[in-house]
Write an enzyme that holds these catalytic residues in place. Sequence first.
Site, mmCIF file in Angstrom:
data_model
loop_
_atom_site.group_PDB
_atom_site.id
_atom_site.type_symbol
_atom_site.label_atom_id
_atom_site.label_comp_id
_atom_site.label_asym_id
_atom_site.label_seq_id
_atom_site.Cartn_x
_atom_site.Cartn_y
_atom_site.Cartn_z
ATOM 1 N N ASP A 10 16.828 4.320 -28.640
ATOM 2 C CA ASP A 10 16.121 3.496 -29.628
ATOM 3 C C ASP A 10 16.126 4.195 -30.998
ATOM 4 O OD1 ASP A 10 14.322 5.498 -29.079
ATOM 5 O OD2 ASP A 10 12.658 4.177 -28.546
ATOM 6 N N SER A 11 16.662 5.424 -31.030
ATOM 7 C CA SER A 11 16.908 6.084 -32.320
ATOM 8 C C SER A 11 17.850 5.219 -33.161
ATOM 9 C CB SER A 11 17.515 7.482 -32.108
ATOM 10 O OG SER A 11 18.595 7.424 -31.200
ATOM 11 N N ASP A 33 18.024 2.530 -23.771
ATOM 12 C CA ASP A 33 16.635 2.913 -24.024
ATOM 13 C C ASP A 33 15.821 1.628 -24.143
ATOM 14 O OD1 ASP A 33 14.937 5.002 -24.374
ATOM 15 O OD2 ASP A 33 15.665 5.556 -26.370
ATOM 16 N N LYS A 35 16.243 3.705 -19.716
ATOM 17 C CA LYS A 35 15.344 4.849 -19.922
ATOM 18 C C LYS A 35 14.016 4.341 -20.472
ATOM 19 C CE LYS A 35 15.890 7.972 -23.462
ATOM 20 N NZ LYS A 35 14.606 7.896 -24.190
ATOM 21 N N GLU A 72 10.049 5.755 -21.820
ATOM 22 C CA GLU A 72 9.247 6.915 -22.216
ATOM 23 C C GLU A 72 7.891 6.870 -21.515
ATOM 24 O OE1 GLU A 72 8.848 7.342 -26.450
ATOM 25 O OE2 GLU A 72 11.013 7.281 -26.767
ATOM 26 N N GLU A 85 11.916 16.078 -24.026
ATOM 27 C CA GLU A 85 12.088 16.179 -25.480
ATOM 28 C C GLU A 85 11.064 17.129 -26.084
ATOM 29 O OE1 GLU A 85 12.691 12.545 -27.666
ATOM 30 O OE2 GLU A 85 12.569 13.573 -29.591
HETATM 31 O O1 KIV Z 1 16.411 7.406 -28.757
HETATM 32 C C1 KIV Z 1 17.006 8.462 -28.522
HETATM 33 O O2 KIV Z 1 18.014 8.803 -29.154
HETATM 34 C C2 KIV Z 1 16.474 9.314 -27.464
HETATM 35 C C3 KIV Z 1 17.050 10.676 -27.314
HETATM 36 C C4 KIV Z 1 16.660 11.529 -28.437
HETATM 37 C C5 KIV Z 1 16.728 11.274 -26.011
HETATM 38 O O3 KIV Z 1 15.599 8.910 -26.774
#
Ligand code: KIV
Length: 293
Positions: free
Chosen positions: A55-56, A94, A123, A125, A192
Site C-alpha cells: 500500500d506504499s 497489501d 498481507k 497489518e 517492520e
Molecule cells: O506497503 C509496503 O510497501 C509494505 C512494506 C514496506 C512491507 O508494507
Amino acid sequence: MQDKDNSIFNRKRVSVKDIVIMKQKLEKISVLTAYDYSTASICDRAGVDILLVGDSAGMVMLGYPTTNQVNMEEMLTFCSGVSRGVKRAMIIADMPFGSYQISTSEAIANAIKFIKVGCHAVKLEGGIEIIDTVKAIVKTGIPVMGHIGLKPQTTILSEGYRLQGKTKISGLKLIEDAKALEEAGVFSIVLEMVTSEVADIICKNISIPTIGIGSGSSCDGQVLVLHDMLGIYEDIKPKFVKRYAEVSKSIFEAVSVYISDVKSSKFPDEENIFHTSPAELEQIRKTLKEKKI
Ligand code: KIV
C-alpha cells in the site's frame, strides 16, 4: 543481473510451500515492492522471490501523504499490472486501510478480489486484534502474510514512525502477536522497524519465515520499497533503506537532455523518422498541383 541461462529461470512459480521451505533450508528470501507491469517484469527476470504490491503505492505512485488514503480500486489496478508482468515470483497484495477492518465478510470479499486479478496471497497489518479476520481469510483458502512492528496504517496514527520492541511490554507484545499469527495460519510475517534483538527472538520462536524491513539480519528474508532502493522516491529516506541506484538522478539528467534536444531540433534525427518514397511523394505533389492545393 541474472541471465536466461541461470537455473532460476527453470524454476516454476514460487509457492507458499517454497517460501516456508526456504526458511528450513536457511535460504534467505528476497522481497521487493512492485506496482506496475514494467518494473515488476524486470524484478521478476532478475529473480526476486516475492513481489509485494504494497500500500506504499499510495505514497510512491499516487503522492498521498500516508498509506491510509489508497483504496481497493487503486490497489487492484496496481495488482493487475504487476500480475501481467510476472512469471515466477509470488505476488502478494497489501490489503489497504479500510478493506479488512469493517467486517470479516468484507475482508474475505476484498481478499478474493486480489486473487481474481492474479495475486497469490494477501498481507494484513496487525496481530492479535485482527486474528479472527486472518483466520477467516486463511479458511477461505487464501494465503495470508502478517505484518507487525511498525504498522503504517495504524501505528503512525497514534505514535508516528517509531522503532518497535524497545521495551519489555512492546517486545513481549510483538512476540505474542507473531505466535498468534502463526497459529492463525499465516505463512510468513513482515517485521517492520522491530529492534534486531526482538526480531531475532521472534525468528527463532516461530517456524514460518519472517521478512524484515528495518528489523536486522536474523530475519529469514528482507523487503524494501523498490522506489526507495532505486533512489526514485525521495520524500522520505528511512535509515534502514540501502540505495542500490540513483535512478531519479538518471531520469532527471535524461529528461534535461531530451528537453534541450527538442528545443535545439537535435531530436528527432534520421534514426527516429519515417519516409514516404520519392515516387509516392512525386504523386502527392502532382495531385496537389492538379487540385490547386
Ligand atoms: O506497503 C509496503 O510497501 C509494505 C512494506 C514496506 C512491507 O508494507
